[in-house]
Design a protein around this motif. Sequence first.
Motif, PDB file in Angstrom:
ATOM      1  N   LYS A 113      32.281 -11.598 -10.561  1.00 13.03           N
ATOM      2  CA  LYS A 113      32.295 -12.676 -11.548  1.00 13.03           C
ATOM      3  C   LYS A 113      33.368 -12.446 -12.613  1.00 13.03           C
ATOM      4  CE  LYS A 113      27.467 -14.170 -11.126  1.00 13.03           C
ATOM      5  NZ  LYS A 113      26.169 -14.316 -11.824  1.00 13.03           N
ATOM      6  N   GLN A 154      32.226 -20.017 -16.562  1.00 11.92           N
ATOM      7  CA  GLN A 154      30.799 -19.720 -16.671  1.00 11.92           C
ATOM      8  C   GLN A 154      30.483 -18.365 -16.045  1.00 11.92           C
ATOM      9  OE1 GLN A 154      28.236 -22.747 -15.081  1.00 11.92           O
ATOM     10  NE2 GLN A 154      26.341 -21.629 -15.539  1.00 11.92           N
ATOM     11  N   SER A 155      31.061 -18.087 -14.891  1.00 17.42           N
ATOM     12  CA  SER A 155      30.822 -16.805 -14.227  1.00 17.42           C
ATOM     13  C   SER A 155      31.351 -15.658 -15.072  1.00 17.42           C
ATOM     14  CB  SER A 155      31.495 -16.800 -12.844  1.00 17.42           C
ATOM     15  OG  SER A 155      30.926 -17.785 -12.005  1.00 17.42           O
ATOM     16  N   GLU A 161      28.907 -15.049 -17.957  1.00 12.85           N
ATOM     17  CA  GLU A 161      27.701 -14.341 -17.533  1.00 12.85           C
ATOM     18  C   GLU A 161      27.996 -12.863 -17.277  1.00 12.85           C
ATOM     19  OE1 GLU A 161      26.370 -16.413 -14.116  1.00 12.85           O
ATOM     20  OE2 GLU A 161      25.705 -18.204 -15.218  1.00 12.85           O
ATOM     21  N   ALA A 203      26.623  -9.374 -19.183  1.00  9.33           N
ATOM     22  CA  ALA A 203      26.013  -8.250 -18.466  1.00  9.33           C
ATOM     23  C   ALA A 203      26.721  -6.940 -18.794  1.00  9.33           C
ATOM     24  CB  ALA A 203      26.048  -8.520 -16.965  1.00  9.33           C
TER      25      ALA A 203
END
Length: 248
Positions: free
Chosen positions: A74, A81-82, A85, A89
């Motif tokens: 990602k 968006q990826s 995210e 993380a």
Amino acid sequence: MNIALPAVIIFLFLLPGFIFRTRLKRAERTSLDFSPFGQVVAEAVLWSVFAHYLALWAAESWFNLRIDPLVLMKLLSAAPQSQAEATAAVAADFPWLARYFVTLFVASFVVPTLIRFAISRYRLDRSSAPWGTLFRFHEAPWYYLLTGADFSEHEAPDFIIVSAIVEVAKEAVLYVGMLNEFYVNAEGQLDRLVLQNVSRRPISRDKDGAHADGSDGERFYQVDGDTFVLRYSEIITLNIEYVKLTPS
């Protein structure tokens, strides 16, 4: 879309391989590495993969920590968006990720330094050694010529005698001395030799040792001083003699 983020991630993952390659090789040229670009990148990528494999195995086996491949994919994706995210993380596990990369960078510097020291210490790079071709530093020819590194440990010379012919006032003069140190320039060419116990004589006074008046005497004249610096650019010919002392 953040284009810079994937580039930074790739750089961080490949950097250990470049550090490892730089510390492992012994090269006399320092101004620019003229190795083919594909060779440099291939070696760096190979060392990076090997380093990350060992580091991830150690992190998972000893500390029960692992990098999620999905998060990595990602981070490298073009979807905003990826990336968002994956960034969240990474932020959650940032402390151990920072320790992972710092440890990996330090290991990539220390481990090849120790390997290179072991290769030189045990003379594994000798031309006559079983694995000499694999361990040999092919970009350091002056190192082998002027250190006696091609000899085995029990045959290594105790000192090296340098004989050089230099033109002085349009006359060829032979200088002979014990090699103490040598230096190369940024292009990898020999720059200067540092000698001790130097003596000299004109080439015109060759091995017959005759003086102008026909008498015999010492052919060489001792050069006063503790250290004699001889520039390679002024040398016409250079002779190297390896001297091994043996008990009488």
